[in-house]
Scaffold this active site. Structure first.
Site, PDB file in Angstrom:
ATOM      1  N   HIS A 176      46.764 -28.751  -7.752  1.00  0.00           N
ATOM      2  CA  HIS A 176      46.621 -28.116  -6.654  1.00  0.00           C
ATOM      3  C   HIS A 176      44.803 -27.895  -6.391  1.00  0.00           C
ATOM      4  CE1 HIS A 176      50.634 -27.021  -6.070  1.00  0.00           C
ATOM      5  NE2 HIS A 176      50.640 -26.713  -7.549  1.00  0.00           N
ATOM      6  N   ARG A 235      43.777 -33.272  -7.215  1.00  0.00           N
ATOM      7  CA  ARG A 235      44.436 -32.357  -6.332  1.00  0.00           C
ATOM      8  C   ARG A 235      45.559 -33.578  -5.629  1.00  0.00           C
ATOM      9  NH1 ARG A 235      43.307 -30.208  -0.094  1.00  0.00           N
ATOM     10  NH2 ARG A 235      45.138 -28.931   0.076  1.00  0.00           N
ATOM     11  N   HIS A 236      46.788 -32.913  -5.199  1.00  0.00           N
ATOM     12  CA  HIS A 236      47.865 -33.466  -4.476  1.00  0.00           C
ATOM     13  C   HIS A 236      47.312 -34.176  -3.046  1.00  0.00           C
ATOM     14  CE1 HIS A 236      48.382 -30.713  -1.507  1.00  0.00           C
ATOM     15  NE2 HIS A 236      48.430 -29.688  -2.616  1.00  0.00           N
TER      16      HIS A 236
END
Length: 642
Positions: A569, A383-384
């Protein structure tokens, strides 16, 4: 008043609150909820609290409030009718709010967005709310065209108060409008509304330190009261139990360590009363969650002060000029952006934020000096990093860009510069960058991969800027930024249902990303181009898309390298790996619960079992990353108090 006092007395124990409010017409939705077996009282309460937007929203509210001790309490909400400005005048008032807060700290006026009060708070039973909104709509239709715009306003400044007062003759007209609404509300909704009898005005500042008067007065004189404006009649509500409580917002997730502690989810609101703090020790407070209705002790440094109106509900917003009313019914106010946008990105914040890092205990792994099965094909999904709009709020764009679209850094955790966009800078609202800490988080992950002797052969990335910047910093930590290019794949974008508004983000093209010194492969042809993405896609479509693009990526890389990294995400960790393991997709509700537990830089590893085409989740080659809470410090607010 006796009846109202009796209702207040009824909730003295106070261990509950209501959810993120909203309200619109609810006839058919109520019928569906009743047919599903929900008691009428609960169904109505869910509709009032979610705006009757749809059955799913009401059901989600009911499920999140299963342990709410006030779930079956018939206590009504409190309502109020305001006029709020729009257009150029609102922009000027919002600018005044921002500048006065930056220069002098928060004063009492900041607790509620700019408005003119037309009536006192009054109560309305849940089953009468639809009739109440009809009463407002009927009254506005009757008065449309009879109230000239802009309203004549006059600036008033005293040692403790600054405001814009409505000219007396026009104030009487507005009071007549409020009286007509009171009549309609009594007839249709059996609600007793008392029109505001004092001078009508917009409060700009009050309860401020005397030394701040010169600055506030100068700022207020810069407002053009004749600026274009349409005033909107807005019906709002609040939970009566927390009318006299302090509103706080959760900044970081917290997992209870003891039975008397409250679980915290980032973005949720907490109601706190000073009289309840006797049970709390130093560093802790006792409060009630807006999201669940549960009460308990929580660490003080995990929350920050919020505005009172952040938890209010809009039940109707009607223009006096336009034939159609703005579609703002049934949304939380969310501070100064109480315009057409409100808190549309709240779900995105909850689904795609660092909110839920603490809900899932970190996987305990040992870090090998080298991967023991380097010949097997591996997939990492990450995930970012920490995103700007979650840390600094959805208004960060208006705060960080000047009138010419130039970026202005106002906090050390904001990046020094941002990539140039071919469109307008407002495109950052839907496609935000990561913070400085977000970049640091990503580099730490890259450095950990380097330390564990893990090389990345291919990097695929969602088109979101926050994901691309995260991938870039992972490569920097890995010392691979010169030789490994990021392949921007639109098919890896999150569930489009979570995107606010009616269109997808305007992502920065790969060519422009390359020009901004990001290691992007400008020759890469996506498996799923942007043109194939649709707004508000179904859950099944999103899951199928994620699985399809993951399989095609792995097939594309097979025999060319062993390790593929996908940076996307929170939802991607589940959506891109579950069906690879031969498992069926979860239902949407269980899927969302998993996504909520994935923190920034959440990292998972999947490994192919021989040549069978079957994959399994394995321990990642790196340790998990936990980022502790840290308050934003405003020395004016904290060190200049009386």
């Amino acid at each position: 008043m006796a009846a109202k006092e009796e209702l207040y007395a009824k909730v003295t124990p106070r261990r509950q609150r209501q959810n993120r409010p909203n309200t619109i017409k609810n006839g058919s939705t109520l019928d569906v909820l009743l047919s599903m077996g929900f008691p009428r009282t609960r169904a109505l309460k869910a509709l009032v609290s979610t705006g009757g937007k749809n059955v799913q929203a009401a059901c989600d509210w009911l499920f999140s409030h299963l342990d709410d001790p006030f779930l079956d309490d018939p206590l009504p909400r409190e309502y109020v009718l305001y006029l709020r400005p729009s257009g150029p005048l609102l922009q000027q008032l919002s600018h005044f709010w921002k500048q006065s807060r930056l220069s002098c700290g928060k004063n009492k006026a900041h607790n509620i967005f700019p408005h003119i009060t037309l009536c006192q708070f009054f109560m309305c039973a849940d089953e009468k709310v639809e009739a109440l909104t009809d009463a407002l709509q009927t009254t506005v239709a009757k008065w449309k065209g009879r109230i000239p715009m802009p309203l004549p306003l006059e600036l008033y400044v005293s040692s403790s108060f600054i405001g814009l007062f409505v000219e007396e003759q026009m104030a009487e007209v507005l009071k007549s409008f409020a009286a007509d609404f009171a009549t309609e509300a009594a007839a249709k909704a059996d609600a007793h509304v008392e029109p505001h009898k004092k001078q009508l005005h917009v409060t700009m500042a009050y309860h401020f330190h005397s030394s701040h008067l010169p600055v506030l007065e100068k700022l207020s004189k810069g407002i053009d009261v004749a600026a274009g404006c349409d005033w909107l009649a807005v019906l709002l509500s609040r939970d009566i139990r927390f009318a006299n409580h302090e509103t706080l917002q959760v900044m970081y997730p917290y997992v209870p360590q003891n039975d008397d502690e409250l679980e915290l989810l980032q973005g949720d609101f907490i109601f706190m009363s000073p009289v309840e703090q006797s049970t709390a020790s130093e560093g802790w407070v006792f409060g009630t969650s807006l999201g669940t209705g549960l009460s308990g002790l929580l660490p003080e440094n995990y929350i920050s002060h919020a505005d009172e109106s952040d938890t209010w509900v809009v039940h109707g917003s009607h223009s006096f000029l336009n034939c159609s009313s703005p579609s703002t019914s049934g949304r939380p106010v969310g501070g100064l952006l109480f315009d057409g946008q409100l808190n549309d990105s709240l779900l995105d914040t909850l689904m795609d934020s660092s909110s839920f890092a603490g809900l899932c205990p970190p996987l305990q792994v040992s870090r090998p000096s080298a991967h023991s099965s380097s010949s097997k094909m591996r997939l990492f999904v990450c995930r970012h990093g920490e995103r700007m709009d979650v840390v600094f709020g959805k208004h960060w764009v208006t705060q960080c860009f000047d009138s010419k679209g130039g970026y202005i850094r106002s906090n050390l955790n904001m990046p020094c510069s941002l990539p140039t966009r071919s469109g307008v800078h407002r495109d950052y609202e839907k496609d935000c960058p990561i913070t400085v800490f977000g970049s640091t988080q990503a580099r730490l992950v890259g450095e950990a991969l380097l330390e564990s002797n893990t090389a990345i052969d291919f990097v695929y990335c969602s088109p979101s800027l926050r994901c691309i910047q995260t991938a870039q910093n992972i490569l920097l930590g890995l010392q691979q930024e010169a030789k490994t290019k990021i392949r921007v794949e639109p098919g890896l974008f999150e569930w489009t249902k979570w995107v606010p508004g009616t269109c997808l983000p305007a992502w920065i093209p790969p060519v422009d990303l390359g020009a901004a010194n990001l290691s992007v492969d400008t020759t890469y042809r996506p498996h799923i181009p942007v043109s194939k993405l649709t707004v508000s896609e179904s859950y099944d479509t999103y899951i199928s898309r994620s699985f399809q693009v993951t399989r095609e990526i792995l097939a594309e890389c097979k025999s060319l390298g062993n390790t593929v990294l996908i940076v996307a995400h929170a939802s991607s960790l589940e959506a891109c790996t579950r069906q690879l393991q031969g498992l069926s997709p979860q239902n949407s509700k269980d899927f969302i619960q998993v996504v909520r537990k994935i923190p920034y830089l959440g990292f998972c590893a999947c490994e192919e079992m021989g040549e069978t085409g079957v994959w399994q989740l394995v321990d990642p080659p790196i340790l998990p990353l936990t980022h502790g809470p840290n308050h934003s410090f405003n020395w004016r607010e904290m060190l200049m108090q009386d």
